[in-house]
Design a protein around this motif. Sequence first.
Motif, mmCIF file in Angstrom:
data_model
loop_
_atom_site.group_PDB
_atom_site.id
_atom_site.type_symbol
_atom_site.label_atom_id
_atom_site.label_comp_id
_atom_site.label_asym_id
_atom_site.label_seq_id
_atom_site.Cartn_x
_atom_site.Cartn_y
_atom_site.Cartn_z
ATOM 1 N N ALA A 337 0.756 -1.142 0.070
ATOM 2 C CA ALA A 337 0.133 0.181 0.074
ATOM 3 C C ALA A 337 0.855 1.322 0.031
ATOM 4 O O ALA A 337 0.627 2.084 -0.608
ATOM 5 C CB ALA A 337 -0.863 -0.044 1.308
ATOM 6 N N LEU A 338 2.016 1.344 0.720
ATOM 7 C CA LEU A 338 2.836 2.468 0.877
ATOM 8 C C LEU A 338 3.459 2.736 -0.550
ATOM 9 O O LEU A 338 3.666 3.727 -1.205
ATOM 10 C CB LEU A 338 3.816 2.127 1.887
ATOM 11 C CG LEU A 338 3.231 2.283 3.407
ATOM 12 C CD1 LEU A 338 4.508 1.892 4.446
ATOM 13 C CD2 LEU A 338 2.811 3.654 3.599
ATOM 14 N N VAL A 339 4.082 1.519 -1.102
ATOM 15 C CA VAL A 339 4.629 1.668 -2.553
ATOM 16 C C VAL A 339 3.571 2.317 -3.455
ATOM 17 O O VAL A 339 4.051 3.288 -4.075
ATOM 18 C CB VAL A 339 5.343 0.129 -3.004
ATOM 19 C CG1 VAL A 339 5.647 0.161 -4.392
ATOM 20 C CG2 VAL A 339 6.552 -0.170 -2.029
ATOM 21 N N ALA A 340 2.383 1.678 -3.526
ATOM 22 C CA ALA A 340 1.548 2.153 -4.490
ATOM 23 C C ALA A 340 1.345 3.410 -4.358
ATOM 24 O O ALA A 340 1.086 4.235 -5.183
ATOM 25 C CB ALA A 340 -0.025 1.462 -4.335
ATOM 26 N N LEU A 341 0.938 4.187 -2.874
ATOM 27 C CA LEU A 341 0.704 5.353 -2.656
ATOM 28 C C LEU A 341 1.992 6.299 -3.204
ATOM 29 O O LEU A 341 1.723 7.436 -3.527
ATOM 30 C CB LEU A 341 0.361 5.584 -1.146
ATOM 31 C CG LEU A 341 0.072 7.041 -0.715
ATOM 32 C CD1 LEU A 341 -1.220 7.545 -1.481
ATOM 33 C CD2 LEU A 341 0.134 6.999 0.807
ATOM 34 N N LEU A 342 3.110 5.747 -2.568
ATOM 35 C CA LEU A 342 4.458 6.719 -2.911
ATOM 36 C C LEU A 342 4.281 6.693 -4.674
ATOM 37 O O LEU A 342 4.838 7.786 -5.088
ATOM 38 C CB LEU A 342 5.585 6.042 -2.587
ATOM 39 C CG LEU A 342 6.833 6.685 -2.899
ATOM 40 C CD1 LEU A 342 7.034 8.020 -2.435
ATOM 41 C CD2 LEU A 342 8.026 5.900 -2.128
ATOM 42 N N TYR A 344 2.064 6.624 -6.818
ATOM 43 C CA TYR A 344 0.912 7.511 -7.461
ATOM 44 C C TYR A 344 1.419 9.066 -7.345
ATOM 45 O O TYR A 344 1.055 9.955 -8.031
ATOM 46 C CB TYR A 344 -0.493 7.126 -6.790
ATOM 47 C CG TYR A 344 -1.402 7.901 -7.212
ATOM 48 C CD1 TYR A 344 -2.065 8.015 -8.302
ATOM 49 C CD2 TYR A 344 -1.975 9.076 -6.377
ATOM 50 C CE1 TYR A 344 -3.154 8.699 -8.855
ATOM 51 C CE2 TYR A 344 -3.001 9.872 -6.613
ATOM 52 C CZ TYR A 344 -3.622 9.919 -7.871
ATOM 53 O OH TYR A 344 -4.458 10.520 -8.195
ATOM 54 N N LEU A 345 1.790 9.241 -6.022
ATOM 55 C CA LEU A 345 2.074 10.501 -5.783
ATOM 56 C C LEU A 345 3.214 11.116 -6.477
ATOM 57 O O LEU A 345 3.420 12.242 -6.938
ATOM 58 C CB LEU A 345 2.397 10.816 -4.427
ATOM 59 C CG LEU A 345 1.262 10.629 -3.241
ATOM 60 C CD1 LEU A 345 1.955 10.868 -1.743
ATOM 61 C CD2 LEU A 345 0.032 11.604 -3.408
ATOM 62 N N THR A 351 3.841 14.751 -13.516
ATOM 63 C CA THR A 351 3.028 15.268 -14.531
ATOM 64 C C THR A 351 2.332 16.585 -14.089
ATOM 65 O O THR A 351 1.254 16.833 -15.148
ATOM 66 C CB THR A 351 2.088 14.155 -14.733
ATOM 67 O OG1 THR A 351 0.989 13.772 -13.457
ATOM 68 C CG2 THR A 351 2.393 12.762 -15.220
ATOM 69 N N ARG A 352 2.647 17.058 -13.086
ATOM 70 C CA ARG A 352 1.779 18.422 -12.859
ATOM 71 C C ARG A 352 2.174 19.517 -13.655
ATOM 72 O O ARG A 352 1.401 20.175 -14.502
ATOM 73 C CB ARG A 352 2.158 19.111 -11.411
ATOM 74 C CG ARG A 352 1.494 19.968 -11.053
ATOM 75 C CD ARG A 352 1.793 20.362 -9.449
ATOM 76 N NE ARG A 352 1.200 21.466 -9.025
ATOM 77 C CZ ARG A 352 1.332 22.006 -7.678
ATOM 78 N NH1 ARG A 352 1.952 21.446 -6.969
ATOM 79 N NH2 ARG A 352 0.619 23.054 -7.392
ATOM 80 N N LYS A 353 3.381 19.772 -14.072
ATOM 81 C CA LYS A 353 3.984 20.652 -14.936
ATOM 82 C C LYS A 353 3.235 20.512 -16.380
ATOM 83 O O LYS A 353 2.889 21.549 -17.198
ATOM 84 C CB LYS A 353 5.459 21.172 -15.061
ATOM 85 C CG LYS A 353 5.941 22.277 -15.906
ATOM 86 C CD LYS A 353 7.434 22.699 -15.676
ATOM 87 C CE LYS A 353 7.692 23.789 -16.458
ATOM 88 N NZ LYS A 353 9.121 23.898 -16.314
ATOM 89 N N PRO A 354 3.526 19.300 -16.953
ATOM 90 C CA PRO A 354 3.131 19.011 -18.377
ATOM 91 C C PRO A 354 1.638 19.050 -18.441
ATOM 92 O O PRO A 354 1.097 19.813 -19.501
ATOM 93 C CB PRO A 354 3.483 17.599 -18.510
ATOM 94 C CG PRO A 354 4.459 17.213 -17.679
ATOM 95 C CD PRO A 354 4.490 17.994 -16.604
#
Length: 415
Positions: A337-342, A344-345, A351-354
Amino acid sequence: MTWPFENDTSTVEKKLASRGIKADKRRSVFVILTIALAVCLMGSLCFLYSAQQLKTLDGILGQYQAGCGGLTRKEVARLVDAGKFEKWGCTVEGGTARHEDSVLQISFVNPEMIDLMGYGEITGTYPQAENELCVERSFFRYFGLSGEAGQMVALDLGNGEKPYTVTGILEAENDSRIFTVWIPEAAVEPESPHELRFRFAESQGMEPARLRADIEQFFAEMGIPEEQTFYSSNYFDMVDIYLGSGLEIYVLAVLIAIICAIVIYNIFYISVMGKMREYGRLKVLGTTPKQLKRVVQRERRFLTAIAIPLGMVCAAMIALIAVPGYWPWGDNLRSGALVALLTYLTVRIATRKPMAMAGKVSAIEAVRTTAYSPEQGRGVSKRLHHRLTMPRLAWMNFSRNRCIYRTESPVCTEY
């Protein structure tokens, strides 16, 4: 969220995102592989660390922690009756004896000691009478005997050669010519020094320093001299490993996430730059910046939803192959769960700037943009540079203004 006075364009956005993924399959596959590889590396580190911890705990669980030697039977009974031991066992050394070209190590070991030390299983029963023995299986293999419990063997254990009944066979591998022979307690001299080994009660998960201090205090209360006591260095070293914080695993996971973010950022940046003209046309048709951002967001969400489970499956397979039989569900579910959350974040930040670039593009800028564009016509050369000469410049100027030359050519001929 769509307000009552807004049009629901989610279907159109979904189609545009799906069409964009299908149109640039190479980019989509590369994004999926990059995210899956990052998840696989981080998941493998966490799963292997948890499996190794469980294996280490399984190895030290039940082993002795400390002991003392030079005791009498009464002293052993007094220490055991104190009720401080979770497990305990005692042994009495009976010396060594020669048998042809081999050496026999003779000792008495009670059944609790066999379990505590993990000596191995016994085929048959432990000897009870004075003329009974338990012998290592390698002994029978070395001398070409049948290796079955109940047979008679003639051995000289220090009192002359006598026949003994083998009631038990110790299942242990031994490539040397030194073999273990266990005698019953009835054959032990009362004055022989006993050695006691034990595992302290309620010591699981206890810090090594605190556990050792409690054992030292127990020895002092029972009047056991310090020179008669000893501690299992193997146990305390392995406990230190098991109780480690695992900080290095988290540091490596963060480094992998950073590298993944850099790669994902570059891939989406190139992808957005290549679709500038398309985004410009959509702007001309009335698409809002938020809608363009949501198109890129849907692409990101779709690719991440495929990559994360794929990476998790690969990480689980690596852990099960590398350390078979050790899969702590609780720790691995939390780590997954921690790996998946990390991940995803990480993808979200990368991809925020693109996404912002896609939302800010204007129709004029989109027409002007040619960098990274896969939609350039066939007439645009892929060469990075040309040799500039006067005829070359004249031809380039003529190529760009053919219509002008067609309309002016009759005028030019009159002169």
